[in-house]
Scaffold this motif. Structure first.
Motif, PDB file in Angstrom:
ATOM      1  N   ASN A   2      55.846 147.296  36.341  1.00  0.00           N
ATOM      2  CA  ASN A   2      56.684 146.149  36.622  1.00  0.00           C
ATOM      3  C   ASN A   2      57.830 146.072  35.637  1.00  0.00           C
ATOM      4  N   SER A   3      58.959 145.602  36.098  1.00  0.00           N
ATOM      5  CA  SER A   3      60.104 145.507  35.198  1.00  0.00           C
ATOM      6  C   SER A   3      60.534 144.086  34.928  1.00  0.00           C
ATOM      7  N   LYS A   4      60.102 143.126  35.713  1.00  0.00           N
ATOM      8  CA  LYS A   4      60.483 141.732  35.531  1.00  0.00           C
ATOM      9  C   LYS A   4      59.265 140.852  35.759  1.00  0.00           C
ATOM     10  N   ALA A   5      59.198 139.723  35.095  1.00  0.00           N
ATOM     11  CA  ALA A   5      58.114 138.783  35.341  1.00  0.00           C
ATOM     12  C   ALA A   5      58.357 138.116  36.681  1.00  0.00           C
ATOM     13  N   SER A   6      57.259 137.722  37.359  1.00  0.00           N
ATOM     14  CA  SER A   6      57.383 137.186  38.697  1.00  0.00           C
ATOM     15  C   SER A   6      58.099 135.844  38.736  1.00  0.00           C
ATOM     16  N   THR A   7      57.653 134.914  37.919  1.00  0.00           N
ATOM     17  CA  THR A   7      58.259 133.582  37.939  1.00  0.00           C
ATOM     18  C   THR A   7      58.488 133.102  36.525  1.00  0.00           C
ATOM     19  N   GLY A 336      67.354 147.184  38.079  1.00  0.00           N
ATOM     20  CA  GLY A 336      66.032 146.645  38.367  1.00  0.00           C
ATOM     21  C   GLY A 336      64.927 147.676  38.295  1.00  0.00           C
ATOM     22  N   MET A 337      65.207 148.807  37.684  1.00  0.00           N
ATOM     23  CA  MET A 337      64.193 149.848  37.547  1.00  0.00           C
ATOM     24  C   MET A 337      63.347 149.563  36.311  1.00  0.00           C
ATOM     25  N   ALA A 338      62.129 150.113  36.314  1.00  0.00           N
ATOM     26  CA  ALA A 338      61.240 149.904  35.171  1.00  0.00           C
ATOM     27  C   ALA A 338      61.495 150.933  34.075  1.00  0.00           C
ATOM     28  N   LEU A 339      61.900 152.148  34.457  1.00  0.00           N
ATOM     29  CA  LEU A 339      62.104 153.227  33.484  1.00  0.00           C
ATOM     30  C   LEU A 339      63.233 154.118  33.951  1.00  0.00           C
TER      31      LEU A 339
END
Length: 360
Positions: A2-7, A336-339
């Motif tokens: 995951n690259s961003k927290a959901s909320t 928005g990529m994780a790596l």
């Protein structure tokens, strides 16, 4: 990965002024001079160093500069190392002057005693009978002189012992000062200076070091969440993150903290595939871990990682390697990529961004 927290938490929804603005406001409120070393001190207070924040608060309104510098020196902040080194040098000069003065006085007394003995010996040689008669009166004066010498020696020995303890203290302070130049104050991890120093050794002998990987991780949401709370509120979170990063590498690898929400792994003798695997496992571990924050926990998944990867076989210098990893991280964040691994595509995008910025 995951690259961003959901909320985002409601706490992070509020508009938070940038750190520079918060520092300027705090300086104005407390009447602190706008000196570079004061900026660093307040940056520490507002970015996870709870000890510094508490000590500044204890000074009350309009703290004096000496008290602020004392806090920074106790916490060994890098910009205060010049002050620490200068103070140590001044103390060392004073100590040496005192030792020289004591030695000079002792030498003077010994010279007087020797001169007295030479005069007595000369008189006895010229006239033994008269010389022995005179010696009776000289003996009292000579005994008093020797007692003064012995007393001076005892005081000098005691003073030298005190001075040695003081020099030991100075040496310890300089060691602490050097430590602060290469370590993060909150986590104890290596900082950017230590990372570059380690990289210099690798690039000096690439053949012996093999191919190394530099992973730069941004902890998503950490900075925003920390800035919406009291100074130092994220210290436990940052320390837990540091522990996770330490546990993810081999003994000869390096873990560094190079920013409030930035961690780096320098992996020795690895391939891109191995480095990528480590990055993904690290991200999964952070995403699966709850983190302490004040009197509660941030739930698993609240914090996530975005990473940029560069390899020593594609860089000519340590600075270039770091820039490539930063460019890969920026690419990953914006898309928005994780790596993201540094590549020709990343380099081209960075060049376009630079040219666009320059044109503007």
């Amino acid at each position: 990965m995951n690259s961003k927290a959901s909320t985002a938490s409601k706490d992070t929804q509020q508009a938070v002024p940038p750190i520079a603005a918060r520092i300027a406001q705090l300086m104005a409120n407390l009447g602190i001079a706008a000196l570079p070393r004061n900026y660093e001190l307040l940056f520490e207070a507002l970015n996870g160093n709870a000890g510094v924040a508490r000590e500044i608060a204890a000074l009350g309104k309009t703290p004096d500069q000496l008290s602020l510098d004392a806090i920074a020196l106790r916490h060994a902040l890098p910009s205060h190392n010049a002050l620490a080194a200068g103070k140590a040098a001044d103390d060392a000069v004073r100590v040496l002057c005192e030792i020289a003065k004591t030695a000079e006085e002792s030498q003077r007394q010994r010279a007087v005693a020797v001169q007295e003995l030479e005069e007595i010996a000369a008189r006895m040689k010229r006239d033994p009978v008269l010389g022995i008669s005179d010696f009776a009166s000289d003996a009292t004066r000579l005994l008093s002189l020797m007692q003064d010498i012995l007393g001076t020696d005892r005081m000098a020995s005691a003073r030298i012992g005190d001075l040695q303890s003081h020099l030991d203290s100075l040496r310890s302070g300089l060691v602490t000062s050097r430590e602060a130049l290469t370590h993060d104050a909150v986590t104890g991890l290596a900082n950017k200076a230590a990372l570059l120093s380690h990289l210099n050794g690798i690039f000096d002998d690439k053949a012996a070091a093999g191919t190394c990987a530099l992973l730069v991780f941004r902890v998503e949401q950490l900075r925003e969440f920390a800035e919406s709370h009291a100074a130092g509120a994220d210290e436990k979170t940052v320390k837990r993150l540091a522990t996770l990063f330490r546990q993810s590498v081999k003994k000869n690898d390096l873990v560094a903290r190079t920013g409030p929400d930035l961690f780096c792994l320098l992996l020795s003798d690895v391939t891109r595939e191995i480095a990528t695997g480590i990055a993904r496992r690290m991200a999964d571990k952070v995403a699966d871990t709850p983190f302490p924050f004040l009197d509660r926990e941030l739930p698993a998944g609240f914090l996530t990682l975005t990473a940029g990867l560069s390899m020593t076989d594609s860089a000519k210098t340590p600075v270039m390697l770091c820039e490539q990893a930063d460019q890969a991280l920026a690419y990953a964040s914006e898309t928005g990529m994780a790596l993201r691994i540094y590549s020709a595509e990343v380099a081209e995008r960075a060049g376009r961004t630079y040219r666009g910025g320059a044109a503007a």
